[in-house]
Design a protein around this motif. Structure first.
Motif, PDB file in Angstrom:
ATOM      1  N   ILE A 188       0.837  -1.204   0.000  1.00 18.14           N
ATOM      2  CA  ILE A 188       0.000   0.000   0.000  1.00 18.14           C
ATOM      3  C   ILE A 188       0.871   1.253   0.000  1.00 18.14           C
ATOM      4  N   HIS A 189       2.016   1.179   0.660  1.00 20.37           N
ATOM      5  CA  HIS A 189       2.902   2.346   0.725  1.00 20.37           C
ATOM      6  C   HIS A 189       3.424   2.721  -0.668  1.00 20.37           C
ATOM      7  N   VAL A 190       3.667   1.726  -1.526  1.00 14.79           N
ATOM      8  CA  VAL A 190       4.121   2.018  -2.887  1.00 14.79           C
ATOM      9  C   VAL A 190       3.039   2.785  -3.641  1.00 14.79           C
ATOM     10  N   LEU A 191       1.807   2.361  -3.496  1.00 11.71           N
ATOM     11  CA  LEU A 191       0.688   3.044  -4.147  1.00 11.71           C
ATOM     12  C   LEU A 191       0.558   4.481  -3.656  1.00 11.71           C
ATOM     13  N   LEU A 192       0.650   4.670  -2.349  1.00 14.69           N
ATOM     14  CA  LEU A 192       0.494   6.018  -1.792  1.00 14.69           C
ATOM     15  C   LEU A 192       1.631   6.946  -2.223  1.00 14.69           C
ATOM     16  N   ILE A 193       2.851   6.439  -2.255  1.00 13.23           N
ATOM     17  CA  ILE A 193       3.983   7.250  -2.714  1.00 13.23           C
ATOM     18  C   ILE A 193       3.791   7.618  -4.185  1.00 13.23           C
ATOM     19  N   ALA A 194       3.272   6.670  -4.974  1.00 13.50           N
ATOM     20  CA  ALA A 194       3.012   6.944  -6.393  1.00 13.50           C
ATOM     21  C   ALA A 194       2.008   8.081  -6.555  1.00 13.50           C
ATOM     22  N   LEU A 195       0.984   8.101  -5.717  1.00 12.15           N
ATOM     23  CA  LEU A 195      -0.045   9.137  -5.827  1.00 12.15           C
ATOM     24  C   LEU A 195       0.507  10.532  -5.557  1.00 12.15           C
ATOM     25  N   CYS A 196       1.612  10.624  -4.864  1.00 11.29           N
ATOM     26  CA  CYS A 196       2.232  11.934  -4.624  1.00 11.29           C
ATOM     27  C   CYS A 196       2.644  12.598  -5.943  1.00 11.29           C
ATOM     28  N   ALA A 197       2.878  11.782  -6.993  1.00 12.72           N
ATOM     29  CA  ALA A 197       3.346  12.327  -8.273  1.00 12.72           C
ATOM     30  C   ALA A 197       2.225  12.461  -9.304  1.00 12.72           C
ATOM     31  N   VAL A 198       0.988  12.128  -8.927  1.00 13.68           N
ATOM     32  CA  VAL A 198      -0.142  12.220  -9.858  1.00 13.68           C
ATOM     33  C   VAL A 198      -0.746  13.617  -9.772  1.00 13.68           C
ATOM     34  N   ARG A 199      -0.918  14.276 -10.902  1.00 13.14           N
ATOM     35  CA  ARG A 199      -1.409  15.657 -10.918  1.00 13.14           C
ATOM     36  C   ARG A 199      -2.922  15.761 -11.146  1.00 13.14           C
ATOM     37  N   GLU A 200      -3.547  14.700 -11.656  1.00 12.94           N
ATOM     38  CA  GLU A 200      -4.997  14.715 -11.865  1.00 12.94           C
ATOM     39  C   GLU A 200      -5.719  14.521 -10.528  1.00 12.94           C
ATOM     40  N   VAL A 201      -6.991  14.915 -10.500  1.00 11.32           N
ATOM     41  CA  VAL A 201      -7.799  14.712  -9.297  1.00 11.32           C
ATOM     42  C   VAL A 201      -8.218  13.245  -9.236  1.00 11.32           C
ATOM     43  N   VAL A 202      -7.851  12.582  -8.139  1.00 13.68           N
ATOM     44  CA  VAL A 202      -8.104  11.146  -7.979  1.00 13.68           C
ATOM     45  C   VAL A 202      -8.547  10.893  -6.542  1.00 13.68           C
ATOM     46  N   SER A 203      -9.512   9.984  -6.374  1.00 14.41           N
ATOM     47  CA  SER A 203      -9.898   9.547  -5.030  1.00 14.41           C
ATOM     48  C   SER A 203      -9.539   8.082  -4.862  1.00 14.41           C
ATOM     49  N   LEU A 204      -9.175   7.702  -3.649  1.00 11.95           N
ATOM     50  CA  LEU A 204      -8.807   6.317  -3.342  1.00 11.95           C
ATOM     51  C   LEU A 204      -9.426   5.911  -2.020  1.00 11.95           C
ATOM     52  N   ASP A 205     -10.189   4.815  -2.030  1.00 15.28           N
ATOM     53  CA  ASP A 205     -10.669   4.182  -0.806  1.00 15.28           C
ATOM     54  C   ASP A 205      -9.847   2.926  -0.560  1.00 15.28           C
ATOM     55  N   ILE A 206      -9.295   2.802   0.643  1.00 12.01           N
ATOM     56  CA  ILE A 206      -8.521   1.614   1.017  1.00 12.01           C
ATOM     57  C   ILE A 206      -9.388   0.790   1.959  1.00 12.01           C
ATOM     58  N   ILE A 207      -9.837  -0.365   1.466  1.00 13.23           N
ATOM     59  CA  ILE A 207     -10.736  -1.233   2.224  1.00 13.23           C
ATOM     60  C   ILE A 207      -9.950  -2.426   2.747  1.00 13.23           C
ATOM     61  N   GLY A 208     -10.029  -2.683   4.043  1.00 14.85           N
ATOM     62  CA  GLY A 208      -9.351  -3.837   4.623  1.00 14.85           C
ATOM     63  C   GLY A 208      -8.850  -3.556   6.019  1.00 14.85           C
ATOM     64  N   PRO A 209      -8.606  -4.606   6.794  1.00 15.13           N
ATOM     65  CA  PRO A 209      -8.160  -4.430   8.183  1.00 15.13           C
ATOM     66  C   PRO A 209      -6.690  -4.048   8.263  1.00 15.13           C
ATOM     67  N   ALA A 210      -6.334  -3.313   9.306  1.00 16.12           N
ATOM     68  CA  ALA A 210      -4.939  -2.956   9.560  1.00 16.12           C
ATOM     69  C   ALA A 210      -4.278  -4.121  10.291  1.00 16.12           C
ATOM     70  N   GLU A 211      -3.701  -5.041   9.529  1.00 17.78           N
ATOM     71  CA  GLU A 211      -3.098  -6.237  10.115  1.00 17.78           C
ATOM     72  C   GLU A 211      -1.826  -5.898  10.876  1.00 17.78           C
ATOM     73  N   ASP A 212      -1.087  -4.897  10.387  1.00 15.37           N
ATOM     74  CA  ASP A 212       0.187  -4.484  10.980  1.00 15.37           C
ATOM     75  C   ASP A 212       0.045  -3.019  11.386  1.00 15.37           C
ATOM     76  N   GLU A 213      -0.066  -2.763  12.687  1.00 18.05           N
ATOM     77  CA  GLU A 213      -0.341  -1.408  13.170  1.00 18.05           C
ATOM     78  C   GLU A 213       0.791  -0.436  12.851  1.00 18.05           C
ATOM     79  N   SER A 214       2.030  -0.874  12.952  1.00 17.89           N
ATOM     80  CA  SER A 214       3.147   0.031  12.658  1.00 17.89           C
ATOM     81  C   SER A 214       3.177   0.369  11.168  1.00 17.89           C
ATOM     82  N   TYR A 215       2.873  -0.601  10.344  1.00 14.76           N
ATOM     83  CA  TYR A 215       2.825  -0.351   8.907  1.00 14.76           C
ATOM     84  C   TYR A 215       1.650   0.562   8.564  1.00 14.76           C
ATOM     85  N   PHE A 216       0.542   0.366   9.236  1.00 14.17           N
ATOM     86  CA  PHE A 216      -0.629   1.227   9.040  1.00 14.17           C
ATOM     87  C   PHE A 216      -0.283   2.677   9.369  1.00 14.17           C
TER      88      PHE A 216
END
Length: 351
Positions: A188-216
């Motif tokens: 998920i972190h790779v996806l979020l870092i990628a979105l930092c470079a996207v200039r268009e308006v985009v929405s993202l819903d992340i569905i799922g449990p936080a299995e790893d709290e530190s990673y979350f």
């Protein structure tokens, strides 16, 4: 698997009494049998009491085969690998569920490699049958273990409909969804870092449990750095029967996983007429390339940023056509599923 099995098979299921990330028990009475379809189910409490009860339940049943739904789980696989080495009246079947994919092995690699080495040295699983959900997973199993294995290659069963849902009309901005456990393997972190470079308006819903709290927490910190044109929500878990209807409301599923043995969420997304974007690390590559979605060629944040940018620039008419293509891809996949049930394949293998 149980839903589609021939009722002539006698099945006992031993499982945890808690879902991942949930404090609520599945049943109140763990000392009794519960009926689920054709199977008798015993739900185990936490701790040593549950482990002992599970071992006793399995071996009192004297099954023809023990199906371990994991390779690395101490509670539901390793203990039965060791015990079955001592007493082989049952055939041991191991379904690693992607645990031996390169991306999964990279997490806690020292412990996993150590157990693989120990298992090989002692011959713990030398007589096991491995359930691989694809030829890709079988290749990963044999690569990880370093030798050929006795195997049955059979796709996972699903409870999905024969036909995909009708495609909804897209809005003016690209609506993305990610459906997975929030753990490092899912990237998920790779996806979020990628979105930092996207200039268009985009929405993202992340569905799922936080299995790893530190990673979350790490992912939440990245979200705080996103530009104002990117809107991200952590939705949490949703009930399984609601997933396909929920996915039907999005334009594109983004699946940055480092590997999947089957990729049930991809099937769910296509059933919802929602195309899928992922790397060439799942058995779905051919389906996605021929209309079900997009394969990200370079599996890093640069490749993801480029792919999302190109998709978002396509506009509403393009998104609508891709949704229709994903419906057709799903129909082609369901029409091609003619394999015998896994239990029947196993029966032919061991009798």
């Amino acid at each position: 698997m149980l839903t589609w099995a021939d009722p002539r098979h006698d099945v006992v299921v031993v499982t945890n009494n808690f879902d991942v990330g949930s404090p609520e028990p599945l049943v109140d009475l763990t000392d009794r049998w519960h009926k689920w379809g054709m199977a008798n189910v015993k739900y185990l409490p936490r701790g040593m009491k549950g482990l002992i009860r599970g071992i006793r339940t399995v071996f009192r049943s004297r099954p023809d085969a023990i199906y371990a739904n994991s390779f690395f789980s101490p509670r539901f696989s390793i203990v039965f690998q060791i015990l079955n080495k001592v007493n082989r009246y049952s055939v041991l079947v191991i379904a690693p569920r992607g645990e031996l994919d390169p991306g999964a092995l990279a997490q806690k690699a020292v412990k996993k490699r150590a157990y693989i080495a120990l298992s090989r040295a002692l011959g713990i699983t030398q007589n096991a049958i491995w359930h691989a959900s694809s030829t890709l997973e079988l290749k990963n199993i044999e690569m990880a273990l370093g030798h050929k294995v006795r195997s049955i290659v059979r796709e996972n069963d699903t409870l999905l409909p024969e036909q995909a849902l009708p495609a909804k009309e897209p809005g003016n901005t690209l609506s993305l969804v990610s459906l997975s456990r929030i753990s490092r393997k899912k990237n998920i972190h790779v996806l979020l870092i990628a979105l930092c470079a996207v200039r268009e308006v985009v929405s993202l819903d992340i569905i799922g449990p936080a299995e790893d709290e530190s990673y979350f927490a790490e992912c939440q910190e990245i979200v705080q750095r996103l530009p104002p044109n990117i809107h991200v929500r952590f939705v949490g878990s949703i009930e399984a029967p609601l997933i396909v209807d929920r996915l039907n409301g999005y334009d594109l599923m983004v699946c940055p996983t480092s590997g999947e043995n089957f990729g049930h969420v991809i099937a769910e997304s296509l059933a919802a007429a929602c195309p899928v974007m992922c790397a060439d690390v799942t058995p779905w590559t051919k389906t996605l390339r021929t209309g079900g979605g997009v394969i990200v060629d370079t599996h890093d944040h640069i490749g993801w940023a480029q792919s999302i940018t190109e998709y978002s620039q396509g506009g509403a008419a393009f998104w609508r056509e891709r949704r229709e293509e994903s419906r057709r891809a799903y129909s082609a996949w369901t029409a091609g599923r003619t394999e015998p049930h896994f239990f029947d394949l196993l029966e032919n293998e061991i009798l």
